[in-house]
Design an enzyme around this catalytic site. Sequence first.
Site, mmCIF file in Angstrom:
data_model
loop_
_atom_site.group_PDB
_atom_site.id
_atom_site.type_symbol
_atom_site.label_atom_id
_atom_site.label_comp_id
_atom_site.label_asym_id
_atom_site.label_seq_id
_atom_site.Cartn_x
_atom_site.Cartn_y
_atom_site.Cartn_z
ATOM 1 N N LYS A 210 0.819 -1.210 0.000
ATOM 2 C CA LYS A 210 0.000 0.000 0.000
ATOM 3 C C LYS A 210 0.853 1.261 0.000
ATOM 4 C CE LYS A 210 -2.232 -1.161 3.749
ATOM 5 N NZ LYS A 210 -1.657 -2.491 3.933
ATOM 6 N N THR A 211 1.836 1.279 0.876
ATOM 7 C CA THR A 211 2.678 2.466 0.967
ATOM 8 C C THR A 211 3.492 2.636 -0.318
ATOM 9 O OG1 THR A 211 2.782 2.173 3.344
ATOM 10 C CG2 THR A 211 4.430 3.614 2.352
ATOM 11 N N ASP B 215 -2.152 7.853 3.581
ATOM 12 C CA ASP B 215 -1.703 6.522 3.999
ATOM 13 C C ASP B 215 -2.346 6.187 5.350
ATOM 14 O OD1 ASP B 215 -0.351 4.164 3.851
ATOM 15 O OD2 ASP B 215 1.644 4.992 4.205
ATOM 16 N N GLU B 216 -2.416 4.933 5.683
ATOM 17 C CA GLU B 216 -2.952 4.492 6.990
ATOM 18 C C GLU B 216 -4.318 5.120 7.272
ATOM 19 O OE1 GLU B 216 -1.298 2.213 8.459
ATOM 20 O OE2 GLU B 216 0.865 2.550 8.322
ATOM 21 N N GLN C 200 -5.662 -3.196 10.573
ATOM 22 C CA GLN C 200 -4.524 -2.567 11.248
ATOM 23 C C GLN C 200 -4.921 -1.283 11.976
ATOM 24 O OE1 GLN C 200 -0.550 -2.744 9.284
ATOM 25 N NE2 GLN C 200 -1.694 -3.498 7.530
ATOM 26 N N ARG D 201 4.910 -7.643 10.883
ATOM 27 C CA ARG D 201 6.121 -6.847 10.671
ATOM 28 C C ARG D 201 7.292 -7.716 10.243
ATOM 29 N NH1 ARG D 201 3.899 -3.123 9.116
ATOM 30 N NH2 ARG D 201 2.165 -4.560 9.269
HETATM 31 N N1 LIG Z 1 5.113 -5.678 -6.467
HETATM 32 C C1 LIG Z 1 6.047 -5.844 -5.538
HETATM 33 N N2 LIG Z 1 7.123 -6.601 -5.783
HETATM 34 C C2 LIG Z 1 8.069 -6.794 -4.837
HETATM 35 N N3 LIG Z 1 8.018 -6.279 -3.617
HETATM 36 C C3 LIG Z 1 6.968 -5.511 -3.286
HETATM 37 C C4 LIG Z 1 5.942 -5.254 -4.228
HETATM 38 N N4 LIG Z 1 5.045 -4.467 -3.606
HETATM 39 C C5 LIG Z 1 5.491 -4.239 -2.372
HETATM 40 N N5 LIG Z 1 6.652 -4.861 -2.147
HETATM 41 C C6 LIG Z 1 7.420 -4.872 -0.893
HETATM 42 O O1 LIG Z 1 6.596 -5.416 0.120
HETATM 43 C C7 LIG Z 1 6.865 -4.785 1.364
HETATM 44 C C8 LIG Z 1 5.617 -4.199 1.955
HETATM 45 O O2 LIG Z 1 5.222 -3.077 1.215
HETATM 46 P P1 LIG Z 1 4.513 -1.849 1.893
HETATM 47 O O3 LIG Z 1 5.222 -1.461 3.113
HETATM 48 O O4 LIG Z 1 4.267 -0.835 0.856
HETATM 49 O O5 LIG Z 1 3.156 -2.561 2.275
HETATM 50 P P2 LIG Z 1 1.964 -2.014 3.117
HETATM 51 O O6 LIG Z 1 0.760 -2.606 2.520
HETATM 52 O O7 LIG Z 1 2.048 -0.551 3.249
HETATM 53 O O8 LIG Z 1 2.248 -2.720 4.493
HETATM 54 P P3 LIG Z 1 1.648 -2.482 5.928
HETATM 55 O O9 LIG Z 1 0.206 -2.136 5.757
HETATM 56 O O10 LIG Z 1 1.819 -3.808 6.565
HETATM 57 O O11 LIG Z 1 2.459 -1.432 6.581
HETATM 58 C C9 LIG Z 1 7.923 -3.750 1.111
HETATM 59 O O12 LIG Z 1 9.182 -4.280 1.419
HETATM 60 C C10 LIG Z 1 7.792 -3.495 -0.374
HETATM 61 O O13 LIG Z 1 9.013 -3.060 -0.915
#
Ligand SMILES: Nc1ncnc2c1ncn2[C@@H]1O[C@H](COP(=O)(O)OP(=O)(O)OP(=O)(O)O)[C@@H](O)[C@H]1O
Length: 744
Positions: free
Chosen positions: A36-37, A221-222, A252, A596
């Site tokens: 997402k981020t 975000d969030e 979350q 995490r």
């Molecule tokens: N398409 C992709 N290919 C490879 N790695 C990815 C891809 N998308 C995301 N990632 C990796 O997955 C991990 C999680 O991504 P991110 O932090 O953006 O997720 P998130 O959904 O925001 O997580 P959370 O909600 O748990 O904080 C990061 O290390 C990111 O670099």
Amino acid sequence: MNSNSSVLAGLNEQQAVAVTHQGGPVLVIAGAGSGKTRVLTQRIAHLISSGISSPSQILAITFTNKAAQEMRERVISLVGGVGEAMWISTFHSACLKMLRSNAERMGYKASFSIYDDRDSRRLIERAIISNGLDIKRFTPRATQGIISAAKSSLGGIDEVIESGGIYGNKFGAIFREYNERLLAANAMDFDDLIVNACNLLKNFEDVRDYYQERFRHILIDEYQDTNAAQNAFVLLLGNKYQNVFAVGDSDQSIYRFRGADPSNIGDFEKAFPNSDIVVLEQNYRSSQTILDAANSVIAKNQTRKPKRLWSDKGNGSLISLTIAMNEYEEARWVAREILRFKTHGISYSDMAVMYRTNGQSRVLEEAFAGSSIPYRVIGGTRFFDRQEIRDTLAYMRMVANPDDEVSFERVINTPRRGIGEKAMAQIALYSRVHRISLFKTLKYVDQLGVSKKAQNGLGEFRMLISHLEDQASAGESPKILLEAVLEKSGYRAMLESDHSVESEGRLENIGELASIAAEHEDLESFLEHCALTSAVDESGEMTSVSLMTLHSAKGLEFKNVFLVGLEEGLFPHSRTMEEALDLEEERRLCYVGITRAKDNLAISYALTRTQWGSQREGMPSRFIHEIPAELLDKVDLTGFANFDQSAFVSTERRTFRDTQSFNYSTSTEISAPQSMSTEDSLKNESTGAQNLGLAVNDTVDHARWGVGRITKIEGKGDDMRAEIRFKDGVTKRFLLAMTPLSKL
DNA sequence: CGGGCGGCCATTTTT
DNA sequence: TGGCCGCCCG
Ligand SMILES: Nc1ncnc2c1ncn2[C@@H]1O[C@H](COP(=O)(O)OP(=O)(O)OP(=O)(O)O)[C@@H](O)[C@H]1O
């Protein structure tokens, strides 16, 4: 250049859809680690690099300042150029920026102070007292809770009265007075920053137009942890162009306790009927084992929509579950594991220990220090919470905003200027009667009716502040101003004169504050930094293990994660175990913690834990039982864990008889007395040491620690405690009834 | 008025 | 564990 490879690199199909969405309201709903981020960040890059938007048209909201900074850097690395024009910040920073430019409209001066939690509580306390109420019955803390809840839901006095129950009117009166005092002090609390920004946009069409035109693209975000006021802010700004891009995961949501309302996610579609929803289902962070554990824990929540989340990283290793005798053993075990992982090539910075409450860090820190493991505690007792820092900053705030009541009270008599309770009461009275701020009363020092001594002190203080004000308006840097404060107020001299180790530490901290000041051009930006930079924002490049609460861990990721203290009453915390909704929030917190971890997750609990000076027996957390047993690799350090839920009979649990030997080999001197007192308390036997007639300076012999001298006695009867300084210089505290002592 | 001390209290999470 | 209040003495 339009659609650009670097911006779309490393995205799956769904992610790319979100990143390149043509505009209009978009809601990205997805589980942990689904990117997402990353999507939000790359969307900003896409908007800029494709020419859809200029950097100055971007407003992106993150949860912490640190996340904002990282996002800004990432965007810059993707599209190049200077990112200054983008607003990437927390809600609070963004609102503050708008309010500073438009303070007069809201009846404030642009130099208004920002009151953090503790400042605000102090002012609420003043309001309670001046309403003739008892702060034992109307505790500042609870009152603040009511007020803050009302503000963050955009409510007013009616909401306060309603949530105040039978004392509603009293709380209403406190609320009214608190707000009056804030305005008079030219200060806003954290909630006001959001609420006032909303009112600014709501009430002033030209301001609203300006920001609506300016921020063509708003990204959040969030989103699950936004409160009603923050959401209103987003809707007000996004109403015109509707280019609102929100990402979140209702599983979350962990800040309901401070007014966050995850139903904002559901309401998004109501607010923007033509919104597009993007769902991300692939987790790129964790092994399938870790994900399975997380999914099965969160599935226990009733008020939740099921969600798919999978990983193709393979199963990876099992989750280790370790049972320790007490928190010391648990901490030593974590330390050993960290060293072991280190020898396997995992760097310290890839490991983190997470816990429910800040207080748990201490034992871990001791264990790490003992094992020479470099560590950083994120959050906890914050730098900006220290007394000397707050004092120094209060002076600085007085310079920027002399009407600041809380700061005035804080420093008027620090160092001592002979201003006591009596003089303060006179000042407060004069300020009320003449409707001027506390500081302004000093002009009429001879009319206040205070002693000659106090008059002198007050005059001195007034000269000090006005002199500093002159320096400030002459454009002196915050560094110079800080120096002047320390020198001219006598604050430094006060610390230097007492030569204690404590004061030396304080001077060092002030030195650190000075170097922060040196990074800022003007007083305002320095104060802003101090008010809004939280502990979570401290940089963490160093190669050290991170220690943090589960709340602070949100949004982060580590190769190896240790989740410690999984005991009923601690996690889930006892204060959350009655209300089903509170418990569900705890479960989400557990979900956040588990997710995490990228490669290795270790969870642990202790059979006994010392809390508030006494031992408590812990039951394993229900969350452990919610993880499928086949994902766990159990290690029992104690030999007699009562962890005999049917799910675990398969593992090699030692029988009770084995424990008689009691030789958990790793125990060193720290745990031995612990287990001894446990035994004592289990048998409910007293050692009788409380009846030896011990007094300060008596020399005693402790069965385990040897000879020492009593430095302090407190309490009486069975509750008598003694502080003993042993010959080796170590000082320990004991509950005498449980301590094997003899008098020498 | 100020400093020091004893005793009582509560004690989750934080922008 | 510490933060805060009330008390006492200089
Ligand atoms: N398409 C992709 N290919 C490879 N790695 C990815 C891809 N998308 C995301 N990632 C990796 O997955 C991990 C999680 O991504 P991110 O932090 O953006 O997720 P998130 O959904 O925001 O997580 P959370 O909600 O748990 O904080 C990061 O290390 C990111 O670099």
